[in-house]
Enzyme design. Sequence first.
Site, PDB file in Angstrom:
ATOM      1  N   ASP A 114       1.338  41.529  68.253  1.00  0.00           N
ATOM      2  CA  ASP A 114       1.514  41.723  69.691  1.00  0.00           C
ATOM      3  C   ASP A 114       2.950  42.165  70.006  1.00  0.00           C
ATOM      4  OD1 ASP A 114       1.227  41.575  72.424  1.00  0.00           O
ATOM      5  OD2 ASP A 114       0.331  39.585  72.428  1.00  0.00           O
ATOM      6  N   ASP A 138      -4.197  43.047  79.501  1.00  0.00           N
ATOM      7  CA  ASP A 138      -5.101  41.909  79.302  1.00  0.00           C
ATOM      8  C   ASP A 138      -6.255  41.914  80.307  1.00  0.00           C
ATOM      9  OD1 ASP A 138      -3.354  41.141  77.379  1.00  0.00           O
ATOM     10  OD2 ASP A 138      -2.896  39.181  78.217  1.00  0.00           O
TER      11      ASP A 138
END
Length: 493
Positions: free
Chosen positions: A244, A310
């Site tokens: 990430d 997200d």
Amino acid sequence: MRIVSSFLMIFFVCFFESGKAQSDTLDKYILTPSPSFKPHINGAAIFGARPGSPILYKVAASGQKPIHYSVKRLPAGLSLNENTGIISGVLNKKGSYRMELTVTNSLGKNSRSFTLKIGDQLALTPAMGWNSWNCWGLSVNEDKVKESAQALIDKGLVDHGWTYINIDDGWEAANRNADGTISPNEKFPDIKSLSDWLHSQGLKFGIYSSPGTRTCGGFLGSYKHEMQDATTYTNWGVDYLKYDWCSYDSVYKAEGDTSLAAFKKPYEVMRNALRQQNRDIYYSLCQYGWRDVWKWGAEVEGNSWRTTGDIEDNWESLKAIWSRQTPLYPYAGPGHWNDPDMLIVGKVGWGDQLHQTGLTADEQYTHISLWCLLSAPLLIGCDISKMDKFTVSLLTNDEVLALDQDIAGNQAQQKINGKDYQVWVKKLSDGKHAIGIFNLLDNKKELSINWDDLGLSKTEHVRDLWRQKDLGKFKNKFDVNVDPHGVSLIKVF
């Protein structure tokens, strides 16, 4: 992954506690037929591994237990546990090893061909499993992970091809060891034993890090420790790495080089570290689709890459992510997949306070149908132990999951983009086509789809995939009434 604010968390808890009756009424929306007690092999018909890497593959099979497993033409170097269906071992020579799987119980048997491809590519079909983030956020711990894995087994999801158990952010110790290696924090007292237990169940173990100094949750990242971390992951038996971007943004800006090469660099560094391991680790790139990652993700040997920010458990978030997938189909295929983020069905919460997803039943059918048409990684984000019958039915419909796991790996293309509906078409490995007809309106809509507009034959045989029911032959067109924000998912041939 970005941290959800406390304000939003409070809002979600209050809103969904007031509407929790939704979960009590979902049974009436179940479309998937009750599973047969006869044995049936599910999951992908192909699996990829590199020469010399340890192989772990569980044959996914449903039906009344106990089930006996057998394999014809099992290559030397591999062994089969006939009671669990776990194939393990090592193959050193490249090639396609074709075998026949058979499962048997007291009611009958089922056989299917299966190919183990030893070469340079992993993830020949998209990953299927569970990730801790959308459920537990930073409150994840070893007990919660093990409970989720056990629930995956107990509720039968493993029998339908769900195998990855992935720990997201929050597992890392506050400081590195004296030699620079990383350790888990007190929430994971024995991560190697957890990994071994998962493997003994035929499951795979995933973990999380960042190329920056810190993860999105403020824990240790892998910056300047990439080789050490990759080696540690190998020693722990890790099968999947979510990497990430997070705090690497500060490194990127400080270096002053805004070129694409500089943006790709941290993923290349970890790629090189993973490549030197004697273990296959699925490489999941998470950087929100920045710099058109779908154009270069495969170059850094990413097995999947996030295409957006997200996801949240509401219709607007789902629609926003959906809208960005249309032009991406040329970049998906065996070994490298577009990832529109994790699944938002069941009870989610990003922390200890969980709530029923904000999606309606019809929106959940749209969600799962679209992800399967897109050949997207399928990572469950809810508390599996609290999964209701409706959610289990969503995630165990083998005819729907087969679209995602089809060996051709074609991502569906949007063929019709109407004002209030869309039609997506996916060509399958057997020459048939899967079609998703989506209603964007807040009310039911009668739709008439002309086969000519989809490049199909004048007459098509239609099968309803959610209901697993043949609907007959339709000449020139297909008429269907689609629920609000819902879908008609069919296969034509």
